[in-house]
Motif scaffolding. Sequence first.
Motif, mmCIF file in Angstrom:
data_model
loop_
_atom_site.group_PDB
_atom_site.id
_atom_site.type_symbol
_atom_site.label_atom_id
_atom_site.label_comp_id
_atom_site.label_asym_id
_atom_site.label_seq_id
_atom_site.Cartn_x
_atom_site.Cartn_y
_atom_site.Cartn_z
ATOM 1 N N LEU A 38 0.724 -1.141 -0.210
ATOM 2 C CA LEU A 38 -0.047 -0.008 -0.066
ATOM 3 C C LEU A 38 0.847 1.275 -0.024
ATOM 4 C CD1 LEU A 38 -2.532 -0.984 2.877
ATOM 5 C CD2 LEU A 38 -2.872 -1.269 0.360
ATOM 6 N N THR A 39 0.465 2.063 -0.578
ATOM 7 C CA THR A 39 0.693 3.719 -0.571
ATOM 8 C C THR A 39 -0.376 4.533 0.081
ATOM 9 O OG1 THR A 39 2.151 5.240 -1.453
ATOM 10 C CG2 THR A 39 0.559 4.272 -2.847
ATOM 11 N N ASP A 40 -0.051 5.516 0.496
ATOM 12 C CA ASP A 40 -0.928 6.559 1.074
ATOM 13 C C ASP A 40 -1.104 7.598 0.035
ATOM 14 O OD1 ASP A 40 1.263 7.699 1.555
ATOM 15 O OD2 ASP A 40 0.645 8.516 3.617
ATOM 16 N N LYS A 41 -0.481 7.642 -0.949
ATOM 17 C CA LYS A 41 -0.240 8.805 -1.956
ATOM 18 C C LYS A 41 -0.447 8.230 -3.234
ATOM 19 C CE LYS A 41 2.533 12.073 0.596
ATOM 20 N NZ LYS A 41 3.618 12.504 0.793
ATOM 21 N N TYR A 43 0.590 6.570 -6.053
ATOM 22 C CA TYR A 43 1.498 5.896 -6.831
ATOM 23 C C TYR A 43 3.133 6.489 -6.738
ATOM 24 C CZ TYR A 43 -2.257 3.408 -8.227
ATOM 25 O OH TYR A 43 -3.629 2.685 -8.279
ATOM 26 N N LYS A 44 3.242 6.764 -5.303
ATOM 27 C CA LYS A 44 4.510 7.424 -4.973
ATOM 28 C C LYS A 44 5.619 6.219 -5.362
ATOM 29 C CE LYS A 44 6.414 8.095 -0.709
ATOM 30 N NZ LYS A 44 6.070 8.443 0.686
ATOM 31 N N PRO A 45 6.824 6.801 -6.013
ATOM 32 C CA PRO A 45 8.042 5.789 -6.246
ATOM 33 C C PRO A 45 8.334 5.131 -4.947
ATOM 34 C CG PRO A 45 8.431 7.999 -7.103
ATOM 35 C CD PRO A 45 7.105 8.117 -6.385
ATOM 36 N N THR A 46 8.721 3.872 -5.077
ATOM 37 C CA THR A 46 9.348 3.144 -4.000
ATOM 38 C C THR A 46 10.967 2.653 -4.158
ATOM 39 O OG1 THR A 46 8.795 0.882 -5.034
ATOM 40 C CG2 THR A 46 7.195 2.030 -3.795
ATOM 41 N N ARG A 47 11.473 1.882 -3.168
ATOM 42 C CA ARG A 47 12.809 1.595 -3.266
ATOM 43 C C ARG A 47 12.896 -0.002 -3.858
ATOM 44 N NH1 ARG A 47 15.813 3.668 2.117
ATOM 45 N NH2 ARG A 47 15.370 5.763 1.740
ATOM 46 N N CYS A 49 9.721 -1.833 -4.626
ATOM 47 C CA CYS A 49 8.765 -2.532 -4.566
ATOM 48 C C CYS A 49 7.686 -1.880 -5.686
ATOM 49 C CB CYS A 49 8.202 -2.466 -3.403
ATOM 50 S SG CYS A 49 9.040 -3.584 -2.085
ATOM 51 N N VAL A 50 6.186 -2.465 -5.467
ATOM 52 C CA VAL A 50 5.359 -1.913 -6.447
ATOM 53 C C VAL A 50 4.412 -1.349 -5.431
ATOM 54 C CG1 VAL A 50 3.412 -2.090 -8.055
ATOM 55 C CG2 VAL A 50 5.551 -3.191 -8.246
ATOM 56 N N ALA A 51 3.761 -0.228 -5.217
ATOM 57 C CA ALA A 51 2.856 0.226 -4.082
ATOM 58 C C ALA A 51 1.817 0.947 -4.964
ATOM 59 C CB ALA A 51 3.536 1.491 -3.269
ATOM 60 N N ILE A 52 0.377 0.612 -4.376
ATOM 61 C CA ILE A 52 -0.914 1.169 -5.053
ATOM 62 C C ILE A 52 -1.681 1.522 -3.786
ATOM 63 C CG2 ILE A 52 -0.672 -0.184 -7.082
ATOM 64 C CD1 ILE A 52 -2.702 -1.968 -6.176
ATOM 65 N N ILE A 53 -2.558 2.534 -4.259
ATOM 66 C CA ILE A 53 -3.459 2.622 -2.991
ATOM 67 C C ILE A 53 -4.525 1.675 -2.604
ATOM 68 C CG2 ILE A 53 -3.425 5.419 -3.707
ATOM 69 C CD1 ILE A 53 -6.041 4.983 -5.064
#
Length: 74
Positions: A38-41, A43-47, A49-53
Amino acid sequence: YSAEKLFRKDKAYDIFINIKYNYFPVIKNKGSAIFLHLTDKLYKPTRGCVAIIKKDFLKILPLMSKNTKILIIN
């Protein structure tokens, strides 16, 4: 020894899937995992991984099974 902390105040790992990168066989110095988390923004870049709302994660989660393949294209 290093490992990702799965309990975080930002709730990034409240729901996550281990994409099983470098899983079997393990190749030294290739990293240990890639997560879909998860991300709270939006599709903010990660280090790595893949992060989605959360709203989008909950839409795709019922469509997935243990046989689902996740392809990451750069």
